[in-house]
Design a protein around this motif. Structure first.
Motif, PDB file in Angstrom:
ATOM      1  N   GLU A  20       0.864  -1.165   0.000  1.00  0.00           N
ATOM      2  CA  GLU A  20       0.000   0.000   0.000  1.00  0.00           C
ATOM      3  C   GLU A  20       0.907   1.224   0.000  1.00  0.00           C
ATOM      4  N   THR A  21       0.623   2.183  -0.850  1.00  0.00           N
ATOM      5  CA  THR A  21       1.425   3.402  -0.899  1.00  0.00           C
ATOM      6  C   THR A  21       1.055   4.307   0.266  1.00  0.00           C
ATOM      7  N   ALA A  29       5.714   5.315  -5.764  1.00  0.00           N
ATOM      8  CA  ALA A  29       5.642   5.166  -4.313  1.00  0.00           C
ATOM      9  C   ALA A  29       6.999   5.465  -3.688  1.00  0.00           C
ATOM     10  N   THR A  30       7.028   6.391  -2.733  1.00  0.00           N
ATOM     11  CA  THR A  30       8.272   6.682  -2.016  1.00  0.00           C
ATOM     12  C   THR A  30       8.258   6.074  -0.613  1.00  0.00           C
ATOM     13  N   MET A  31       7.061   5.769  -0.094  1.00  0.00           N
ATOM     14  CA  MET A  31       6.937   5.030   1.160  1.00  0.00           C
ATOM     15  C   MET A  31       5.815   4.016   0.986  1.00  0.00           C
ATOM     16  N   VAL A  32       6.117   2.775   1.350  1.00  0.00           N
ATOM     17  CA  VAL A  32       5.126   1.706   1.215  1.00  0.00           C
ATOM     18  C   VAL A  32       4.933   0.990   2.539  1.00  0.00           C
ATOM     19  N   LYS A  33       3.774   0.355   2.659  1.00  0.00           N
ATOM     20  CA  LYS A  33       3.443  -0.464   3.820  1.00  0.00           C
ATOM     21  C   LYS A  33       3.086  -1.844   3.277  1.00  0.00           C
ATOM     22  N   PHE A  34       3.613  -2.887   3.921  1.00  0.00           N
ATOM     23  CA  PHE A  34       3.345  -4.241   3.455  1.00  0.00           C
ATOM     24  C   PHE A  34       3.444  -5.225   4.615  1.00  0.00           C
ATOM     25  N   ILE A  64       7.997  -1.302  12.189  1.00  0.00           N
ATOM     26  CA  ILE A  64       7.162  -2.487  11.991  1.00  0.00           C
ATOM     27  C   ILE A  64       6.151  -2.483  13.121  1.00  0.00           C
ATOM     28  N   GLU A  65       4.873  -2.544  12.758  1.00  0.00           N
ATOM     29  CA  GLU A  65       3.842  -2.622  13.788  1.00  0.00           C
ATOM     30  C   GLU A  65       2.646  -3.405  13.271  1.00  0.00           C
ATOM     31  N   ASP A  66       2.102  -4.225  14.142  1.00  0.00           N
ATOM     32  CA  ASP A  66       0.915  -5.027  13.822  1.00  0.00           C
ATOM     33  C   ASP A  66       1.088  -5.854  12.552  1.00  0.00           C
ATOM     34  N   GLY A  67       2.288  -6.413  12.356  1.00  0.00           N
ATOM     35  CA  GLY A  67       2.539  -7.280  11.207  1.00  0.00           C
ATOM     36  C   GLY A  67       2.732  -6.557   9.892  1.00  0.00           C
ATOM     37  N   GLU A  68       2.877  -5.228   9.942  1.00  0.00           N
ATOM     38  CA  GLU A  68       3.114  -4.455   8.725  1.00  0.00           C
ATOM     39  C   GLU A  68       4.379  -3.622   8.867  1.00  0.00           C
ATOM     40  N   ALA A  69       5.134  -3.588   7.779  1.00  0.00           N
ATOM     41  CA  ALA A  69       6.391  -2.842   7.762  1.00  0.00           C
ATOM     42  C   ALA A  69       6.242  -1.613   6.885  1.00  0.00           C
ATOM     43  N   TYR A  70       6.995  -0.585   7.224  1.00  0.00           N
ATOM     44  CA  TYR A  70       7.035   0.644   6.440  1.00  0.00           C
ATOM     45  C   TYR A  70       8.448   0.796   5.892  1.00  0.00           C
ATOM     46  N   ALA A  71       8.549   0.979   4.585  1.00  0.00           N
ATOM     47  CA  ALA A  71       9.857   1.166   3.948  1.00  0.00           C
ATOM     48  C   ALA A  71       9.826   2.450   3.134  1.00  0.00           C
ATOM     49  N   TYR A  72      10.963   3.124   3.067  1.00  0.00           N
ATOM     50  CA  TYR A  72      11.061   4.443   2.458  1.00  0.00           C
ATOM     51  C   TYR A  72      12.166   4.463   1.421  1.00  0.00           C
ATOM     52  N   PRO A  74      13.318   7.480  -0.762  1.00  0.00           N
ATOM     53  CA  PRO A  74      13.083   8.882  -1.091  1.00  0.00           C
ATOM     54  C   PRO A  74      13.564   9.311  -2.473  1.00  0.00           C
ATOM     55  N   LYS A  75      14.481   8.563  -3.046  1.00  0.00           N
ATOM     56  CA  LYS A  75      15.031   8.941  -4.350  1.00  0.00           C
ATOM     57  C   LYS A  75      15.057   7.707  -5.252  1.00  0.00           C
ATOM     58  N   GLY A  76      14.618   7.862  -6.453  1.00  0.00           N
ATOM     59  CA  GLY A  76      14.800   6.807  -7.428  1.00  0.00           C
ATOM     60  C   GLY A  76      13.731   5.744  -7.481  1.00  0.00           C
ATOM     61  N   SER A  77      12.673   5.844  -6.680  1.00  0.00           N
ATOM     62  CA  SER A  77      11.634   4.826  -6.728  1.00  0.00           C
ATOM     63  C   SER A  77      10.925   4.854  -8.073  1.00  0.00           C
ATOM     64  N   LEU A  78      10.783   3.688  -8.664  1.00  0.00           N
ATOM     65  CA  LEU A  78      10.019   3.536  -9.905  1.00  0.00           C
ATOM     66  C   LEU A  78       8.802   2.640  -9.674  1.00  0.00           C
ATOM     67  N   LEU A  79       8.533   2.325  -8.405  1.00  0.00           N
ATOM     68  CA  LEU A  79       7.403   1.477  -8.041  1.00  0.00           C
ATOM     69  C   LEU A  79       6.128   2.314  -8.132  1.00  0.00           C
ATOM     70  N   PRO A  80       5.161   1.883  -8.941  1.00  0.00           N
ATOM     71  CA  PRO A  80       3.940   2.682  -9.119  1.00  0.00           C
ATOM     72  C   PRO A  80       3.188   2.870  -7.805  1.00  0.00           C
ATOM     73  N   ALA A  81       2.685   4.075  -7.612  1.00  0.00           N
ATOM     74  CA  ALA A  81       1.871   4.357  -6.429  1.00  0.00           C
ATOM     75  C   ALA A  81       0.524   3.661  -6.576  1.00  0.00           C
ATOM     76  N   THR A  82       0.056   3.047  -5.495  1.00  0.00           N
ATOM     77  CA  THR A  82      -1.257   2.411  -5.499  1.00  0.00           C
ATOM     78  C   THR A  82      -2.312   3.483  -5.281  1.00  0.00           C
ATOM     79  N   VAL A  83      -3.490   3.248  -5.777  1.00  0.00           N
ATOM     80  CA  VAL A  83      -4.592   4.192  -5.627  1.00  0.00           C
ATOM     81  C   VAL A  83      -5.435   3.761  -4.437  1.00  0.00           C
ATOM     82  N   GLN A  84      -5.691   4.710  -3.545  1.00  0.00           N
ATOM     83  CA  GLN A  84      -6.493   4.409  -2.341  1.00  0.00           C
ATOM     84  C   GLN A  84      -7.951   4.662  -2.623  1.00  0.00           C
TER      85      GLN A  84
END
Length: 84
Positions: A20-21, A29-34, A64-72, A74-84
């Motif tokens: 999730e973006t 996506a510059t920060m994701v949760k998974f 990392i909280e409740d089984g979900e991690a946050y990764a950042y 900030p530069k160079g991400s080519l991962l498409p942002a998800t739509v909420q």
């Protein structure tokens, strides 16, 4: 006394990576949760998402909280942002 710490790298195939973006820039996506195994990984570990041989996201696990991690990436991400 010094503390020894280890970090590990986890890699994902972009086609199979479920995320999730949280933040994005220019459609990427510059920060994701998974979902993550909290017993296996910890903040400071490296996250790499590959599309074939190309790196589309390269970041560090922040929290990392409740089984979900946050990764950042900030530069160079080519991962498409998800739509909420």
């Amino acid at each position: 006394m010094s503390e020894v710490s280890f970090c590990q790298t986890m890699s994902f195939n972009a086609a199979d990576f479920k995320y999730e973006t949280v933040n994005h820039e220019n459609g990427n996506a510059t920060m994701v949760k998974f979902a993550i195994d909290e017993k296996r990984y910890s903040p400071g570990d490296v996250v790499v998402v590959l599309d074939g041989e190309d790196i589309v996201f390269h970041g560090i696990l922040g929290k990392i909280e409740d089984g979900e991690a946050y990764a950042y990436d900030p530069k160079g991400s080519l991962l498409p942002a998800t739509v909420q």
